[in-house]
Write an enzyme that holds these catalytic residues in place. Structure first.
Site, mmCIF file in Angstrom:
data_model
loop_
_atom_site.group_PDB
_atom_site.id
_atom_site.type_symbol
_atom_site.label_atom_id
_atom_site.label_comp_id
_atom_site.label_asym_id
_atom_site.label_seq_id
_atom_site.Cartn_x
_atom_site.Cartn_y
_atom_site.Cartn_z
ATOM 1 N N ASP A 306 -14.033 -3.683 -2.907
ATOM 2 C CA ASP A 306 -12.968 -3.077 -2.918
ATOM 3 C C ASP A 306 -12.925 -2.680 -1.490
ATOM 4 O O ASP A 306 -12.791 -3.283 -0.159
ATOM 5 C CB ASP A 306 -13.594 -1.949 -3.429
ATOM 6 C CG ASP A 306 -12.627 -0.585 -3.247
ATOM 7 O OD1 ASP A 306 -10.860 -0.550 -4.053
ATOM 8 O OD2 ASP A 306 -12.696 0.627 -2.517
ATOM 9 N N GLU A 357 -10.132 -7.400 -3.554
ATOM 10 C CA GLU A 357 -8.751 -6.639 -2.922
ATOM 11 C C GLU A 357 -8.631 -6.729 -1.670
ATOM 12 O O GLU A 357 -8.933 -5.732 -0.966
ATOM 13 C CB GLU A 357 -9.570 -5.264 -3.637
ATOM 14 C CG GLU A 357 -8.127 -4.721 -3.805
ATOM 15 C CD GLU A 357 -7.963 -3.364 -3.934
ATOM 16 O OE1 GLU A 357 -7.504 -2.050 -3.962
ATOM 17 O OE2 GLU A 357 -9.189 -2.660 -2.936
#
Length: 649
Positions: A306, A357
Site C-alpha cells: 500500500d 500501489e
C-alpha cells in the site's frame, strides 16, 4: 512469587546477525521447553527503555512479577514457566521519558478482539493440505490474473449483523469466486488493527491476522481451503506508516524508535500516522519479517504493498521536508528497503508476487533490483484516473476526451501493470461504478457492461472491488454486508453474468492475457473516431499469433453497418456481446460476419457491424474447416492458397 528462570542467551545471539530476515522466530512470545521446564520465552526490542516487564493472565497483570533482562543490542528477554498458549499479555515499558506504558507485542501472533488490545500467546496446530497448489502456482506475466478485492467484514455477515468466522467465509467466498471465475482474491484489513474505520490500513499487528474473524489457525484454514479450490490469496500490506495508538508501535520505548525522529520525515499529516524509519536495520528486519511471515507461514500468494508513493518521496503531501544527502526529494532509505524486500521475497518465496500501489512516474517499479524496485506488478493509477474521468462524462462530450482511453497504450509497456478498480473508487462521495455512468438506469447498466469489457480486454492484469461485479448502486459501507438482494434483479444479475463470462474469456483466450506487457500484445485498428466515440483494437498472443478483435461504442447511439478493418478475411464469431439479452441488453444481432477484401484502417479486409448503444463486441476469426471446399469458395480462397489456409487451420 512466580518463578522466573534465566533466559537462554544463545537463542538471542542470532539477532546480531545482519541478514536475519525472520526476527519473529526469536522475538515475541514462544511456548517452549527450557532446561526441561515448560513455559514461554518472551523477547522484545526496546533499546532506550529503562525497565521492561511482561504482564498477563499468568501473573495477574502484576508489573513486578516478571521483569525482563536487559540483553545486548537493545533487546530484553525472560523465560516464564507459568505462561501458556492462550494467555493474554503485554509489556510494561518504562521509557526514556520515565513514563510506564503497557504495549502490545510488536511480534504478537494473535490479539484480543478490539477494543481490547492485549496480545495472546499462540501456538499453531493447523495441518496444511495445499502442497500441490504451492508447488504448481504460476503467477507470471504471461498468465491470467483476475483479482476480486474483498473486505471480509462487509462482504457477508451473520444474521445478527456480526462478523463471520474465517472458516465459514472460506467456503462461501470460494464457491462464489470460483463461480465468477476469478483467479485470486485480495483481502483488505486482515492484519490486526484497532479501528474498523481504517479498513485495516492502520496496522498494530504486523504478524497477526485480525481476531475479528477468528484465530490464526482459522485464517490458515481459510487460505488452505481457497487453495484447494484453485484460488490464490493476496493480502494488502502496509509498510508505509502505522497509527499513533499508545498500545502500538508509536514511541515504543518512550521516544521515536520504529518511526523517524524528525517529524518532517516521520509523521504523515494527512493520515495522522507515523512513518517507519527505513534507515534502522531493526525496523527493516521487522517489516521484512512481517512480509515473510505471511508468505511463508500463512502460504499467502502475494502482497499488495500500500501507498508506495508515500514511501518513495520525502515531500509526499508536505511542504516542509528534508532533502536527501544529494539534495533530492527521494527517500533513499525507503527505496533501499523496497529493493531489499523484493529481493528477499524473490529468493525465499519464488512463487509469490509483489504488487505496488504506486501513483507516480517513478521509473523501474517493476524492474528487477538493483536497477529497479523489483515489484512484479504496479497498479495502473493513470489508466484508472483517465478511464473513470472518461466514463463519467456525458456521452455528448466524450469526443473531446476521446484519447483518455487510448493514452495508456503510449506507456503501458514501461511497467508490468495491473488494472485496478479498487475500494477507493466506490467510497467518500465518489459514487459506485454504476452511478458514475451518465443517463438513466438502463444506460448506466449498459455503460457499466461496456466499461468492464474495455477493462478486461485492455492489456494488464485485473482487479475489481466486491459489489461492483453485480452493479451495486450505493457506495460501499464497511459496517454492513453487500446488498446481495440486488442479484435477484435481472439487470444486476446480468452484469454479474457478464463479469463471469469476461473472466472465462480472459482465461481461455491467450490473446487476452499472454501479451499484456509486450508492444505486440495490442494493436489499434481505429483509435481516432472521436466523433462517434468508438474504438476498435486487436489483442494478440505474440507467441501463437492468436488474436481477437474488440469494438467499443461509448455512446447511446445505435450504429448500423459500422465499418471496422481486420487483418484477415473469412467468417467471424462473436465471443461476447454486452447487448446480449442475458446481460440485460436488447440482443442486437449481426447481419453479416464475413470480412470482405476491402481494405480500411490499414487492414486488408473489413467487417460491417451493428453496434448497439453503449455496447462492446469481442470477435474472433473462425478457422477454415479442413477440406471444406464450400467454405473455401465462399471466402474466395482458391488453389494453393486454399490448401495452405486449410493446413494452417
Amino acid at each position: 512469587m512466580n518463578e522466573l528462570l534465566p533466559l537462554n542467551h544463545d537463542l538471542l545471539q542470532k539477532l546480531a546477525t545482519a541478514d536475519l530476515v525472520r526476527p519473529d522466530q526469536i522475538l515475541g512470545a514462544h511456548p517452549t521447553v527450557q532446561d526441561g521446564v515448560e513455559g514461554v520465552r518472551f523477547a522484545v526490542w526496546a533499546p532506550n527503555a529503562q525497565h521492561v516487564s511482561v504482564v498477563g493472565d499468568f501473573n495477574y497483570w502484576n508489573g513486578f512479577e516478571h521483569p525482563l533482562e536487559r540483553l545486548d543490542f537493545g533487546f530484553w528477554g525472560a523465560f516464564v514457566p507459568q505462561a501458556r498458549a492462550g494467555h493474554a499479555y503485554k509489556y510494561n515499558v518504562t521509557g526514556q521519558d520515565g513514563r510506564t506504558v503497557q504495549k502490545a507485542d510488536p511480534y504478537m501472533q494473535r490479539s484480543e478482539l478490539r477494543p481490547a488490545t492485549a496480545s495472546i500467546i499462540w501456538e499453531s496446530s493447523h495441518p496444511w493440505n495445499d502442497q500441490d497448489w504451492m508447488e504448481k502456482r504460476d503467477q507470471g506475466p504471461g498468465k491470467p490474473i483476475s483479482i476480486y478485492e474483498v473486505h471480509l467484514g462487509s462482504w457477508a455477515r451473520t444474521a445478527d449483523n456480526w462478523y463471520m468466522n474465517y472458516r465459514d467465509l472460506a467456503h462461501r467466498l470460494a464457491d462464489y469466486v470460483d463461480w465468477l471465475g476469478y483467479t485470486h482474491v485480495e483481502l483488505m484489513g486482515v492484519m490486526e488493527h484497532p479501528y474498523d474505520g481504517s479498513w485495516g490500513y492502520q496496522v498494530t499487528g504486523y504478524y497477526a491476522p485480525t481476531s475479528r474473524f477468528g484465530t490464526p489457525d482459522d485464517f490458515k484454514y481459510f487460505v488452505d481451503h481457497l487453495h484447494s479450490r484453485g484460488i490464490g490469496v493476496l493480502l494488502d500490506w502496509v509498510p508505509g506508516h502505522f497509527p499513533t495508538d499508545e498500545h502500538g508501535l508509536a514511541h515504543f520505548d518512550g521516544g521515536p524508535l520504529y518511526e523517524y525522529a524528525d517529524p518532517r520525515k516521520g509523521f504523515h499529516l494527512d493520515w495522522n500516522t507515523y512513518i517507519f524509519d527505513y534507515g534502522r536495520n531493526e525496523v527493516v528486519m521487522f517489516l521484512i519479517g512481517s512480509a515473510l511471515k505471511w508468505l511463508e507461514e500463512y502460504h499467502i500468494d502475494g502482497l499488495r504493498v500500500d501507498a508506495v508513493a508515500s514511501m518513495l518521496y520525502l515531500d509526499f503531501s508536505r511542504t516542509d521536508w528534508v532533502p536527501n544527502v544529494f539534495g533530492g526529494h527521494e527517500n533513499l532509505e525507503a527505496i533501499a528497503f523496497l529493493k531489499r524486500l523484493n529481493d528477499v521475497v524473490a529468493h525465499r518465496v519464488p512463487g509469490a508476487i509483489m504488487i505496488a500501489e504506486e501513483s507516480t512516474n517513478f521509473a523501474g517499479v517493476t524492474t528487477p533490483a538493483p536497477f529497479g524496485l523489483g515489484f512484479h506488478y504496479k497498479w495502473a493509477m493513470g489508466w484508472m484516473n483517465d478511464s473513470l474521468a472518461y466514463i463519467e462524462k456525458d456521452p455528448l462530450y466524450r469526443k473531446y476526451d476521446h484519447h483518455k482511453l487510448t493514452f495508456f497504450n503510449v506507456y503501458r509497456t514501461t511497467e508490468k501493470f495491473m488494472l485496478a478498480i479498487s475500494h477507493d473508487e466506490a467510497v467518500h462521495g465518489k459514487k459506485s461504478l454504476l452511478r458514475k455512468m451518465p443517463g438513466d438506469q438502463y444506460a448506466q447498466m449498459a455503460g457499466l457492461r461496456t466499461f468492464y469489457t474495455y477493462m478486461w480486454t485492455t492489456p494488464g492484469k485485473k482487479l475489481l472491488f466486491m459489489g461492483q461485479e453485480f452493479a451495486q448502486g450505493t457506495e460501499w459501507n464497511e459496517n454492513a454486508e453487500l446488498p446481495w438482494y440486488l442479484t435477484d434483479f435481472s439487470d444486476h444479475r446480468g452484469v454479474m453474468l457478464l463479469v463471469r463470462d469476461l473472466n472465462a474469456l480472459y482465461k481461455s483466450q491467450p490473446a487476452l492475457h499472454c501479451g499484456d506487457h509486450l508492444p505486440e500484445g495490442q494493436m489499434w485498428v481505429n483509435a481516432d473516431d472521436a466523433d462517434a466515440s468508438t474504438y476498435s483494437y486487436i489483442r494478440r498472443d505474440p507467441g501463437t499469433n492468436d488474436w481477437v478483435l474488440v469494438v467499443l461504442n461509448m455512446t447511446p447511439v445505435y450504429r448500423e453497418g459500422y465499418v471496422v478493418g481486420v487483418p484477415e478475411g473469412g467468417r467471424y464469431q462473436v465471443l461476447l456481446n454486452t447487448d446480449d439479452g442475458e446481460y440485460g441488453g436488447f440482443g442486437t444481432q449481426q447481419s453479416d460476419l464475413t470480412a470482405r477484401e476491402e481494405g480500411v484502417h490499414g487492414q486488408t479486409h473489413r467487417l460491417c457491424l451493428n453496434l448497439a448503444p453503449n455496447s462492446a463486441l469481442i470477435l474472433k476469426p473462425l478457422p477454415i474447416p479442413v477440406g471444406d471446399r464450400r467454405a473455401e469458395m465462399d471466402l474466395g480462397v482458391t488453389g494453393a492458397a486454399a490448401g495452405e489456409g486449410a493446413a494452417e487451420a
